[in-house]
Enzyme design. Structure first.
Site, PDB file in Angstrom:
ATOM      1  N   VAL A 208      -0.802  -7.870  -5.806  1.00  0.00           N
ATOM      2  CA  VAL A 208      -1.954  -8.240  -6.631  1.00  0.00           C
ATOM      3  C   VAL A 208      -2.689  -6.953  -6.995  1.00  0.00           C
ATOM      4  CG1 VAL A 208      -4.092  -9.569  -6.772  1.00  0.00           C
ATOM      5  CG2 VAL A 208      -2.198 -10.403  -5.358  1.00  0.00           C
ATOM      6  N   HIS A 209      -2.826  -6.672  -8.295  1.00  0.00           N
ATOM      7  CA  HIS A 209      -3.551  -5.452  -8.654  1.00  0.00           C
ATOM      8  C   HIS A 209      -4.261  -5.521 -10.003  1.00  0.00           C
ATOM      9  CE1 HIS A 209      -0.001  -4.767 -11.177  1.00  0.00           C
ATOM     10  NE2 HIS A 209      -0.733  -3.883 -11.833  1.00  0.00           N
ATOM     11  N   ARG A 210      -3.925  -6.485 -10.861  1.00  0.00           N
ATOM     12  CA  ARG A 210      -4.484  -6.490 -12.206  1.00  0.00           C
ATOM     13  C   ARG A 210      -5.975  -6.832 -12.182  1.00  0.00           C
ATOM     14  NH1 ARG A 210      -1.177  -6.476 -16.515  1.00  0.00           N
ATOM     15  NH2 ARG A 210      -2.682  -7.676 -17.729  1.00  0.00           N
ATOM     16  N   ARG A 244      -6.542  -0.390  -5.729  1.00  0.00           N
ATOM     17  CA  ARG A 244      -7.592  -1.122  -6.456  1.00  0.00           C
ATOM     18  C   ARG A 244      -7.981  -2.397  -5.695  1.00  0.00           C
ATOM     19  NH1 ARG A 244      -8.631  -2.335 -11.991  1.00  0.00           N
ATOM     20  NH2 ARG A 244      -6.655  -1.458 -12.712  1.00  0.00           N
TER      21      ARG A 244
END
Length: 379
Positions: A208-210, A244
């Site tokens: 998960v990074h967006r 992030r």
């Protein structure tokens, strides 16, 4: 491969880990003709530095004061520095890939100096105006001289927008050869799984990074809650934590939601492929994983509003928004067990035959060669 090109005559501009992976096969084909420039959009040893070594890439020129800033600042600062570099040492061609801020900055810098521009992975479209990458890719395609479309669908998108057919070549996607080159062999994969205490086909691997999943605390909470609810002693959930995402978890004090998840540090490309190859299910918001799953033969749930890779949706992946539907679909896929894995193992990837880099490097050499010939005639 292209020894006729002078050393460092082709500027390859990138700024993120997926670009390193996708462009590595092209860079190897171009050899000494490559001049590698990293904008610093995602520059740190965990996310970019170690990948240079693992992918066998030369140390790049790295731009300054770009990472950690807003989209507009990243593009502006990168463009200013690239323009200075291209003015002082003009390349015969510029290569960019995909749809990042680095991609757009490299494309605009080439266009401003009338340098032939080659866009790798051209023609992707999500038709989602809320996605910054959609604007980046449309703008880059508009100013590119050579558009390397990975699939016939990507070519059709470009033609529908009025791009001349003579500028478009269907090359396949370099992800196929990247996965084949860097997937560890059976012995190394078995050893990696043993170190993590994993049983093949009996765990979930998630990323998960967006921004759409990490920047809003409610959405991030929902995604992590659904992932944690999937985890059992028999089928653990692994989550290599992107910097992030880690920063947002800490800022929003959501660390307790990670208690039931096996959190890992960011993985090298080979280790990630090894874990993905034997996962019962992948859950991710990554664009690259939508392609990699088709080479690895693994089912994927894409946690996003929209996708620019519909080719993967036909057999390998499904698109869901964060919420109960994510957990429901994940349990459905896991319940299918070995049946879905056997079915996917027999399907070819829609992203080509593993010769994309060869085709792209030939197109780059032609574009760069035409520039050198024109310069010689002018002199």
């Amino acid at each position: 491969m292209h020894s006729a090109l002078p050393a460092r005559s082709v500027a390859v501009v990138l700024g993120t880990r997926p670009e390193l992976v996708k462009l590595a096969p092209v860079i190897h084909r171009l050899g000494d003709a490559t001049r590698l420039i990293h904008t610093g959009q995602h520059w740190d040893d965990a996310m970019s530095g170690r990948f240079l070594q693992e992918l066998g890439l030369p140390r790049p020129e790295v731009l300054t004061e770009v990472g950690g800033t807003s989209r507009a600042v990243q593009i502006g600062r990168s463009l200013e520095q690239l323009d200075a570099l291209f003015t002082g040492d003009r390349p015969a061609a510029v290569v960019v890939q995909g749809d990042t801020n680095a991609t757009l900055a490299g494309a605009l810098a080439a266009n401003a100096r009338a340098i032939p521009l080659v866009h790798v992975e051209a023609g992707l479209r999500s038709h989602d105006p809320a996605m910054p990458e959609e604007h980046n890719r449309v703008l880059v395609d508009a100013v590119s001289d050579v558009l390397c479309a990975a699939t016939p669908e990507n070519r059709a998108n470009l033609l529908a927008e009025g791009v001349g057919a003579d500028r478009i070549s269907v090359t396949g996607n370099t992800v196929v050869e990247a996965v084949r080159a860097h997937l560890p062999d059976d012995g190394r994969r078995s050893a990696l799984l043993a170190r993590h205490g994993l049983v093949p086909d009996r765990y979930v691997l998630a990323t998960v990074h967006r921004p759409e999943n990490t920047d809003g605390p409610a959405t991030l909470r929902t995604v992590l809650t659904e992932l944690a609810a999937l985890a059992t002693d028999e089928v653990p959930v692994l989550l290599p934590l992107h910097p992030r995402t880690r920063a947002r978890v800490e800022a929003e004090r959501l660390g307790g939601l990670l208690a039931g998840i096996r959190v890992l540090e960011p993985l090298g490309y080979g280790d990630f492929l090894a874990l993905a190859r034997h996962a019962a299910l992948l859950v991710s918001d990554s664009g690259g994983i939508q392609e990699e799953c088709t080479v690895l033969g693994r089912p994927l749930i894409v946690v996003r509003r929209s996708t620019e890779r519909p080719e993967a949706m036909a057999h390998f992946a499904a698109l869901v928004s964060p919420g109960p539907e994510l957990g429901r679909l994940a349990r459905l896929r896991l319940a299918e067990g070995d049946r879905v894995l056997r079915r996917l193992a027999g399907l070819p990837s829609p992203y080509g035959d593993g010769r994309a880099a060869e085709r792209i490097a030939r197109l780059v050499a032609t574009a760069a060669g035409a520039t050198r010939s024109a310069t010689a005639l002018a002199a």
